[in-house]
Scaffold this active site. Structure first.
Site, short mmCIF file in Angstrom:
data_model
loop_
_atom_site.label_atom_id
_atom_site.label_comp_id
_atom_site.label_asym_id
_atom_site.label_seq_id
_atom_site.Cartn_x
_atom_site.Cartn_y
_atom_site.Cartn_z
N CYS A 145 14.96 -45.50 51.38
CA CYS A 145 14.17 -46.24 50.39
C CYS A 145 13.30 -45.28 49.59
O CYS A 145 13.79 -44.50 48.80
CB CYS A 145 13.37 -47.35 51.07
SG CYS A 145 12.65 -48.51 49.92
N HIS A 203 17.63 -50.26 54.01
CA HIS A 203 17.02 -49.89 55.29
C HIS A 203 18.04 -50.06 56.42
O HIS A 203 18.09 -51.11 57.06
CB HIS A 203 15.80 -50.78 55.57
CG HIS A 203 14.60 -50.42 54.78
ND1 HIS A 203 13.59 -49.62 55.25
CD2 HIS A 203 14.26 -50.73 53.51
CE1 HIS A 203 12.66 -49.46 54.32
NE2 HIS A 203 13.05 -50.13 53.25
N GLU A 242 18.12 -49.04 59.35
CA GLU A 242 17.60 -49.16 60.72
C GLU A 242 17.53 -50.61 61.19
O GLU A 242 17.56 -50.88 62.39
CB GLU A 242 16.20 -48.52 60.83
CG GLU A 242 15.11 -49.15 60.00
CD GLU A 242 14.96 -48.55 58.61
OE1 GLU A 242 13.91 -48.75 57.99
OE2 GLU A 242 15.90 -47.88 58.14
#
Length: 583
Positions: free
Chosen positions: A399, A520, A522
């Site tokens: 990001c 993102h 994750e």
């Protein structure tokens, strides 16, 4: 529908989220479909406006919901996909009741906490418990509800009262309460103290809820005498007192609960349709926890961010790194670096911190710059990116980390000295990162491009495309406030959104691993399905990336999980787990 309510006593942050996730994991391994709801008694509508220091990271769901980090635990442990309505706050409940009142739905009645707020809570839970969270679309059979905060807090009272009524509404055989309490062990005597647990259970009973299981959090295993004392004073059988002592890894918690007969108890108490057979999913958990205890080789990642004083601020990032490290049999060391300490100004103001920060960065095997907002520390992040690019250190920018990698390249390779994001410098002559039209700077909550969106790969040679199993596109979750347009010179934009307007993935040619992603990744990482961008970073940091790519993205046999562990969906079996696979 069976409901399991997890409450907490004595202190907050006692581990209710991990206990709730572990109970769900055990029941899912028995072949049941399980969903989870997190109740947060704060008045915020959602977690989107929290400072990470206040409440840890903001977790983002497929539908764009910005929620409590405990929902991240549920998704990772249970391998499910939740929606924003799985996170219930006081703010959401009051908002829905006030909206009804303004519409005239209450027909002129006086709107009160009891029954209107408590009814709204019960209706929300019953409605949300039925929503499928698995890929097969089947309605869940068990709903695990975690009530945040501590029993006795003034703000959680309406929720406690709602569940006091709820237990009678759904009948005793469909509702049980697990109460998580602390058993402190003062250093002076080393004795395990039961009084806080007794007081906490007494308070809970006084409010109309009786715990079916008391889960004791302690630093060492509970002594038999202590267990019997809790049993006697808290009015439960000794088998209903469960000990969860500090363990080497959170993957051990489901095994710890299983060993103490929690399945047999819940099976009897809730009349669950479970066969008492060996549970494959727990074999997988045992394998993961055994592996994490045996790791010998180590690799280090420098996490260059703004909220490095509290590791919960980057909970999903750390988990994604751990999943990837575990997959290649490496122990992970995360070096937290406050990006402001890398800036030249820090050399004047705090030279010791400056040199320590640079020493940490230079000694790391890889560099990660995660997402974040605000101008503070951005120049330090750019310094770290510049170092990683020049030294050919494996780098992943997520990001904001990706956007700053674009700024760094524009400044130091293309010679545009003032290149910047319009968020940080609206007057820049080289706005390589521009504000999104949908971002409204005047409104704090819910103004970003959030949730699951598709990213298309533009070419077939991209390293990240190979890591994603040679996919033509990926669906990942976003949480950011601006996009960019940029032309390359060995700096390739390999992924873009469906409209072709926003650049989503960058890669640098002639580098060990230099990747930036606008989304993102994750948030979708799982213990046995690590996120490909993070997996690539760990492979590169441990010197295994080229070998992995040459072998057609396959790990050596010692690095894969065995086929005995079974899949996380109740009915299917998998003969081989490949890393990383697309969910």
């Amino acid at each position: 529908m069976k409901y399991i309510l997890v409450t907490g006593g004595v202190i907050s942050g006692i581990g209710k989220g991990i206990i709730a996730s572990s109970v769900g994991t055990i029941l899912k391994s028995c072949g049941l479909h399980v969903t989870a709801i997190k109740i947060d008694p704060y008045i915020n509508i959602d977690a989107g406006t929290f400072s990470p220091y206040e409440h840890g990271e903001v977790f983002v769901l497929d539908d764009g919901g910005e929620v409590d980090l405990d929902l991240g635990n549920y998704e990772r442990f249970l391998d499910i996909r939740l929606t924003k309505d799985n996170n219930l706050t006081t703010g959401k409940i009051y908002q829905s009741v006030i909206t009804k009142e303004r519409r005239g739905d209450y027909l002129g009645k006086t709107v009160q906490v009891v029954p209107h707020i408590t009814d709204a809570i019960q209706e929300w839970v019953m409605r949300q418990a039925k929503v499928s969270v698995d890929d097969d679309g089947i309605e869940p059979e068990v709903c695990v509800i975690e009530l945040g905060g501590t029993v006795g807090d003034i703000e959680s009272m309406p929720f406690i009262e709602a569940f006091r009524q709820f237990q009678f509404k759904v009948k005793r055989e469909n509702f049980c309460n697990i109460h998580v309490s602390l058993v402190p062990q003062p250093n002076s005597t080393g004795e395990q103290k039961t009084k806080p647990t007794q007081n906490s259970v007494r308070e809970l009973r006084g409010l109309g809820l009786s715990p079916d299981l008391i889960v004791c959090r302690c630093s060492t295993p509970l002594e038999t005498a202590v267990k019997e004392k809790i049993s006697m004073f808290c009015h439960v059988e000794p088998e209903q007192v469960i000990c969860v002592h500090d363990v080497s890894s959170i993957y051990r918690v489901p095994l710890l609960l299983e060993d103490q007969g929690i399945v047999e108890y819940l099976c009897r108490r809730l009349d669950l349709p479970i066969e008492m057979r060996p549970r494959k999913m727990l074999t997988k958990w045992k394998e993961i926890s055994d592996r994490s205890d045996r790791l010998l080789e180590q690799t280090s990642i420098a996490l260059v961010g703004k909220y490095t004083k509290l590791s919960d601020s980057y909970a999903s990032v750390i988990k994604a790194l751990e999943h990837s490290a575990l997959a290649i049999n490496y122990k992970l060391e995360v070096k937290y670096i406050d990006s402001a300490d890398l800036e030249p100004a820090a050399l004047q103001d705090e030279p010791v911190k400056y040199h320590e920060a640079w020493q940490k960065l230079c000694s790391a095997d890889g560099v990660l710059v995660p997402g974040g907002f605000g101008v503070r520390g951005t120049e330090g992040k750019i310094q770290a990116i510049n170092w990683a690019r020049k030294q050919k250190k494996p780098f992943l920018g997520v990001c904001l980390g990706m956007q700053l990698a674009v700024c760094e390249y524009a400044r130091n390779v293309l010679g545009w000295e003032d290149a910047n994001s319009t968020e940080f410098d609206p007057e820049t002559k080289h706005p390589v990162v521009i504000e999104m039209p949908e971002h409204n700077p005047g409104q704090m909550g819910g103004t970003m491009r959030l949730g699951k969106r598709r990213t298309l790969f533009k070419n077939t040679t991209s390293v990240l495309r190979k890591l994603y199993g040679d996919a033509e596109y990926v669906d990942e979750r976003h949480r950011h406030r601006f996009e960019h347009h940029f032309e390359d010179r060995g700096f390739r934009f390999v992924g873009q959104d469906l409209e072709g307007e926003r650049m989503e993935i960058i890669e640098l040619e002639d580098h060990t691993y230099f990747v930036g992603v606008q989304y993102h990744p994750e948030f979708t990482s799982r213990p046995i399905k690590p996120s490909p961008p993070y997996f690539g970073l760990l492979l590169a940091a441990s010197g295994k990336l080229q070998n992995y790519l040459q072998k057609g993205c396959r790990l050596s046999p010692r690095d894969t999980y065995s086929d005995r562990s079974g899949s996380s969906s109740p009915d299917s079996e998998i003969s081989e787990i490949k890393f990383p696979s697309l969910s």
